[in-house]
Design an enzyme around this catalytic site. Sequence first.
Site, short mmCIF file in Angstrom:
data_model
loop_
_atom_site.label_atom_id
_atom_site.label_comp_id
_atom_site.label_asym_id
_atom_site.label_seq_id
_atom_site.Cartn_x
_atom_site.Cartn_y
_atom_site.Cartn_z
N HIS A 75 0.84 -1.26 0.03
CA HIS A 75 0.06 0.04 0.09
C HIS A 75 0.97 1.17 0.24
CE1 HIS A 75 0.46 1.03 4.34
NE2 HIS A 75 0.34 -0.48 4.61
N ASP A 77 0.13 4.43 0.93
CA ASP A 77 -0.13 5.63 1.99
C ASP A 77 0.61 5.05 3.34
OD1 ASP A 77 -1.89 3.17 2.42
OD2 ASP A 77 -3.02 4.40 3.73
N ASP A 114 6.10 1.34 6.83
CA ASP A 114 4.80 0.65 6.57
C ASP A 114 4.01 1.54 5.69
OD1 ASP A 114 2.55 -0.57 6.98
OD2 ASP A 114 2.20 0.13 8.95
N GLU A 144 -4.78 2.20 2.73
CA GLU A 144 -4.93 0.90 3.61
C GLU A 144 -5.13 1.36 5.26
OE1 GLU A 144 -3.49 -2.33 6.11
OE2 GLU A 144 -2.64 -0.33 5.87
N GLU A 145 -4.55 2.33 5.36
CA GLU A 145 -4.28 2.53 6.78
C GLU A 145 -5.64 3.10 7.50
OE1 GLU A 145 -2.03 1.26 8.52
OE2 GLU A 145 -0.11 1.47 7.41
N ASP A 168 3.54 -6.52 3.22
CA ASP A 168 3.07 -5.58 4.17
C ASP A 168 3.13 -6.02 5.54
OD1 ASP A 168 2.00 -2.98 5.52
OD2 ASP A 168 0.08 -3.79 5.20
N HIS A 458 3.18 3.09 13.23
CA HIS A 458 2.05 3.98 13.52
C HIS A 458 2.53 4.89 14.67
CE1 HIS A 458 -1.28 1.07 11.79
NE2 HIS A 458 -0.01 1.21 10.87
#
Length: 486
Positions: A75, A77, A114, A144-145, A168, A458
């Site tokens: 992904h 993003d 990520d 995705e997030e 991922d 994150h």
Amino acid sequence: MNKNELKPTSVFEQFAKINQIPRPSKREEKMIKYLKEWGESHGFETKVDETGNVIIRKPATKGMEDRKTVILQSHMDMVCDKLVDVEFDFDNDPIKTYIDGEWLTAEGTTLGADDGIGCAMELALLDSDDIAHGPIECVFTRDEETGLTGAEGMKAGFMTGDYLINLDSEDEGEIFVSCAGGRNTTAKFTFKKEEVPAGSFFMRAQVKGLVGGHSGDDINKQRANAIKLLGRFLFAEMKKYDGIRLAQFNSGKMHNAIPRDGMFVIAVPHDVKENVKADWNVFASDVAEEFCVTDTQMVWAMESTDAEPVIESGVARNFVYALQAVDNGIYAICQDPALNGMVETSSNIASIITSDTEINIVSSQRSNVMSNLDNMCSTIEACFVLAGAEVEHSDGYPAWKMRSNSDLQRIVKESYVKLFGKEPVVRGIHAGLECGLFSERYPNLDMVSFGPTLRFVHTPEERLHIPTVQMVWDHLLDVLRNIPKK
């Protein structure tokens, strides 16, 4: 080690270019444009679907035209988080990285590995002229997030391959073959602001420096949740003293992260203000001891602040009591021995934002068993509805079920043993992967997920273990060399 020594060179060069491109979730337009122009400039078939997903197809190298087609997917993003005192514009500023021993990390922000490192591997493969492979489709999904909406919006037929390797995952040496489904539950308390009684004293309290982390993959680590801690203190104080009034409560930023910091503003009767300060200090000490293994850098602060209107008392009380009551953390462990004690069902209260008329709460529920996901969402709903909130659930995304007799899983496992002389761990993951949505649209698609080691995703402490990038790259190329014929 300096940046010029990072291996594999082609992958880290692509990652450095990607980190110059702003790509917050739902605002990936610059990255989509970059990928489209990159693919077309290299002469590859390149398409962007109506959702914003990008696919770049590369023909097989000479002699491998008869191999099955492999989809490589990541992904585009990234989660955008930063330290409280760092000035950074995620819509315009490039990510600034530095090397810390064997780790690559960023200056006060999320790193974007990520899943920027997965994107970098795809681009490095596309850019190569000396890597043997059959036909490949490199897919870059958006958003995705914040709900997997890129994968959700992808129509059947966009991808045409036989196998899919999702890049991922965050633990080198682990091959993921299933994932949790998930859904968000939002609760809204509506109120009118009121003036406080004369003689009230206003206090602003804050906690920061918690580790936080991914609300799926890190939920089993039992780290502190800033929202639950602040709610816990308020619950105890409201029981202990009459007349405490809540003016603000704000914590967390993203639906899929354990909140690392938060604050509230309260008004207290003047004659108990010193007692509340003392209680805060005792509470901070007790909690620091409670989380002495997982969260060692907590910072607690309480100070006087300016007066302001407060939330009407009944709503504030119900809100605080709901925070104390709502489930948070692990709810059930997988019973399937093949999944080796993985978390099955969990919930994380992720963010709270207070405006002049509303308190808005976002929580995230996950489960590998969809019926128990429904049950967990209902449990959260019941708590907030009983407290007087309006509650809604997102559509969510499905679990990815483990596939028996998977050819791709066998190939990936055999390759790993051959390269590294040890068995990889084959398991499920409690986080959501886009493979769950792909399995609905492409029921015959054989899929696995693997990637280099990441830690503290994150969060601004996100870091990428440099040696594992080379290992995953070598593994990926060996798998591509051993894809069977059509």
